[in-house]
Motif scaffolding. Structure first.
Motif, PDB file in Angstrom:
ATOM      1  N   MET A 145       0.845  -1.208   0.000  1.00 44.77           N
ATOM      2  CA  MET A 145       0.000   0.000   0.000  1.00 44.77           C
ATOM      3  C   MET A 145       0.875   1.251   0.000  1.00 44.77           C
ATOM      4  O   MET A 145       2.009   1.237   0.497  1.00 44.77           O
TER       5      MET A 145
ATOM      6  N   VAL B 171       0.044   5.978  10.210  1.00 43.69           N
ATOM      7  CA  VAL B 171      -1.406   5.748  10.201  1.00 43.69           C
ATOM      8  C   VAL B 171      -1.737   4.817   9.042  1.00 43.69           C
ATOM      9  O   VAL B 171      -1.483   5.145   7.879  1.00 43.69           O
TER      10      VAL B 171
ATOM     11  N   ASN C 229      -8.014  -0.734   5.126  1.00 46.06           N
ATOM     12  CA  ASN C 229      -7.037  -1.310   4.189  1.00 46.06           C
ATOM     13  C   ASN C 229      -6.766  -2.779   4.494  1.00 46.06           C
ATOM     14  O   ASN C 229      -6.687  -3.177   5.659  1.00 46.06           O
ATOM     15  N   HIS C 230      -6.557  -3.551   3.437  1.00 44.92           N
ATOM     16  CA  HIS C 230      -6.170  -4.950   3.611  1.00 44.92           C
ATOM     17  C   HIS C 230      -4.840  -5.024   4.371  1.00 44.92           C
ATOM     18  O   HIS C 230      -4.629  -5.912   5.211  1.00 44.92           O
TER      19      HIS C 230
ATOM     20  N   THR D  93      -5.838   0.397  -5.133  1.00 46.41           N
ATOM     21  CA  THR D  93      -6.370  -0.949  -5.339  1.00 46.41           C
ATOM     22  C   THR D  93      -6.269  -1.698  -4.008  1.00 46.41           C
ATOM     23  O   THR D  93      -5.489  -1.308  -3.135  1.00 46.41           O
TER      24      THR D  93
ATOM     25  N   LYS E 169      -0.627  -7.122  -6.046  1.00 52.91           N
ATOM     26  CA  LYS E 169      -0.102  -5.867  -6.601  1.00 52.91           C
ATOM     27  C   LYS E 169       1.313  -6.022  -7.161  1.00 52.91           C
ATOM     28  O   LYS E 169       1.724  -5.242  -8.017  1.00 52.91           O
TER      29      LYS E 169
ATOM     30  N   HIS F  35       3.119  13.806  -1.456  1.00 61.32           N
ATOM     31  CA  HIS F  35       1.731  13.868  -1.911  1.00 61.32           C
ATOM     32  C   HIS F  35       1.103  15.223  -1.616  1.00 61.32           C
ATOM     33  O   HIS F  35       1.194  15.724  -0.506  1.00 61.32           O
TER      34      HIS F  35
HETATM   35  C1  LIG Z   1      -0.117   8.986  -2.241  1.00 67.89           C
HETATM   36  C2  LIG Z   1      -0.952   8.130  -1.334  1.00 67.89           C
HETATM   37  C3  LIG Z   1      -0.725   8.163   0.038  1.00 67.89           C
HETATM   38  C4  LIG Z   1      -1.484   7.375   0.907  1.00 67.89           C
HETATM   39  N1  LIG Z   1      -1.232   7.425   2.260  1.00 67.89           N
HETATM   40  C5  LIG Z   1      -1.942   6.623   3.095  1.00 67.89           C
HETATM   41  C6  LIG Z   1      -1.646   6.611   4.487  1.00 67.89           C
HETATM   42  O1  LIG Z   1      -0.757   7.288   4.976  1.00 67.89           O
HETATM   43  N2  LIG Z   1      -2.404   5.784   5.277  1.00 67.89           N
HETATM   44  C7  LIG Z   1      -3.413   4.992   4.784  1.00 67.89           C
HETATM   45  O2  LIG Z   1      -4.063   4.274   5.544  1.00 67.89           O
HETATM   46  N3  LIG Z   1      -3.696   4.988   3.457  1.00 67.89           N
HETATM   47  C8  LIG Z   1      -2.977   5.760   2.604  1.00 67.89           C
HETATM   48  N4  LIG Z   1      -3.229   5.743   1.265  1.00 67.89           N
HETATM   49  C9  LIG Z   1      -4.324   4.882   0.773  1.00 67.89           C
HETATM   50  C10 LIG Z   1      -3.917   3.412   0.626  1.00 67.89           C
HETATM   51  O3  LIG Z   1      -2.682   3.275  -0.031  1.00 67.89           O
HETATM   52  C11 LIG Z   1      -5.034   2.712  -0.149  1.00 67.89           C
HETATM   53  O4  LIG Z   1      -6.219   2.706   0.635  1.00 67.89           O
HETATM   54  C12 LIG Z   1      -4.695   1.318  -0.620  1.00 67.89           C
HETATM   55  O5  LIG Z   1      -5.625   0.938  -1.603  1.00 67.89           O
HETATM   56  C13 LIG Z   1      -4.693   0.288   0.509  1.00 67.89           C
HETATM   57  O6  LIG Z   1      -4.355  -0.952  -0.057  1.00 67.89           O
HETATM   58  P1  LIG Z   1      -4.677  -2.327   0.672  1.00 67.89           P
HETATM   59  O7  LIG Z   1      -6.191  -2.361   0.895  1.00 67.89           O
HETATM   60  O8  LIG Z   1      -4.229  -3.368  -0.301  1.00 67.89           O
HETATM   61  O9  LIG Z   1      -3.936  -2.308   1.948  1.00 67.89           O
HETATM   62  C14 LIG Z   1      -2.492   6.541   0.387  1.00 67.89           C
HETATM   63  C15 LIG Z   1      -2.732   6.500  -1.007  1.00 67.89           C
HETATM   64  C16 LIG Z   1      -1.970   7.299  -1.840  1.00 67.89           C
HETATM   65  C17 LIG Z   1      -2.230   7.245  -3.322  1.00 67.89           C
END
Ligand SMILES: Cc1cc2nc3c(=O)[nH]c(=O)nc-3n(C[C@H](O)[C@H](O)[C@H](O)COP(=O)(O)O)c2cc1C
Length: 178
Positions: free
Chosen positions: A34, A52, A57-58, A88, A95, A158
């Protein structure tokens, strides 16, 4: 400087520290990546990192179950992959395969390193007291890897809604600083 109102929902765009990292986790046959930018250093040595990770999230499930992850640092060439991994769910897609990233076995944790990243930090969860309220994990870095060829990495920062600031210029002060 002039001033206008900034909606509170956009405050994160000013403070989101970055660099954006890719967090890898693994449990049995399941592995995930992620994107994450809500992280902060908490201690020099041993290095402690607070982050955080949303319970939607998975990755949250894998991290909570295994208490291990790797923080991988991508540079600008991996922007597409970062955005892909951030939009995703690892519950539905592998991934690594989807985004053409290469898993490499870590030395101390079960989660894989991402070969294409210029640095990788193997981490163990050491404090979960703020997880129930904030999904805030405290991680200890137990092993760190760096590509010696990369001197000034062009990391991603970001700025919300798919916009990133790219680090690049380095300035070196003459006066001594820690
Ligand atoms: C640039 C960027 C920064 C992100 N930062 C965070 C973060 O700090 N914490 C978080 O929980 N999700 C963050 N996300 C969202 C997760 O990466 C996103 O929900 C992801 O699909 C989770 O994947 P997973 O369900 O396979 O774990 C961010 C996404 C992007 C594009």
């Amino acid at each position: 400087m002039s001033r206008k109102n900034l909606p509170l929902a956009k405050v994160y765009r000013l403070l989101e520290p970055g660099p954006v990292v890719l967090v890898t986790t693994a449990r049995g046959d399941s592995r995930d990546i992620m994107a994450m930018s809500w992280h902060t250093m908490l201690e020099f040595e041993p290095p402690l990192v607070g982050c955080v990770i949303s319970n939607r999230n998975h990755s949250f499930k894998l991290l909570k179950a295994t208490r291990e992850c790797v923080i991988n640092l991508p540079a600008v060439a991996l922007t597409e992959q970062v955005v892909g991994c951030g939009n995703t769910s690892g519950a539905r897609v592998d991934k690594f395969a989807r985004f053409g990233l290469t898993p490499v076995a870590a030395a101390f944790v079960g989660a894989p390193l991402i070969a294409e990243c210029f640095a990788q930090l193997e981490c163990r969860v050491v404090d979960t007291r703020m997880v129930p309220k904030y999904c805030f994990f405290v991680l200890e870095v137990v092993k760190a890897w760096i590509d010696p060829a990369v001197k000034a990495p062009r990391t991603l920062h970001h700025r919300g809604r798919g916009r990133f600031m790219v680090a690049g210029a380095e300035i070196k002060l003459k006066s001594k600083m820690k």
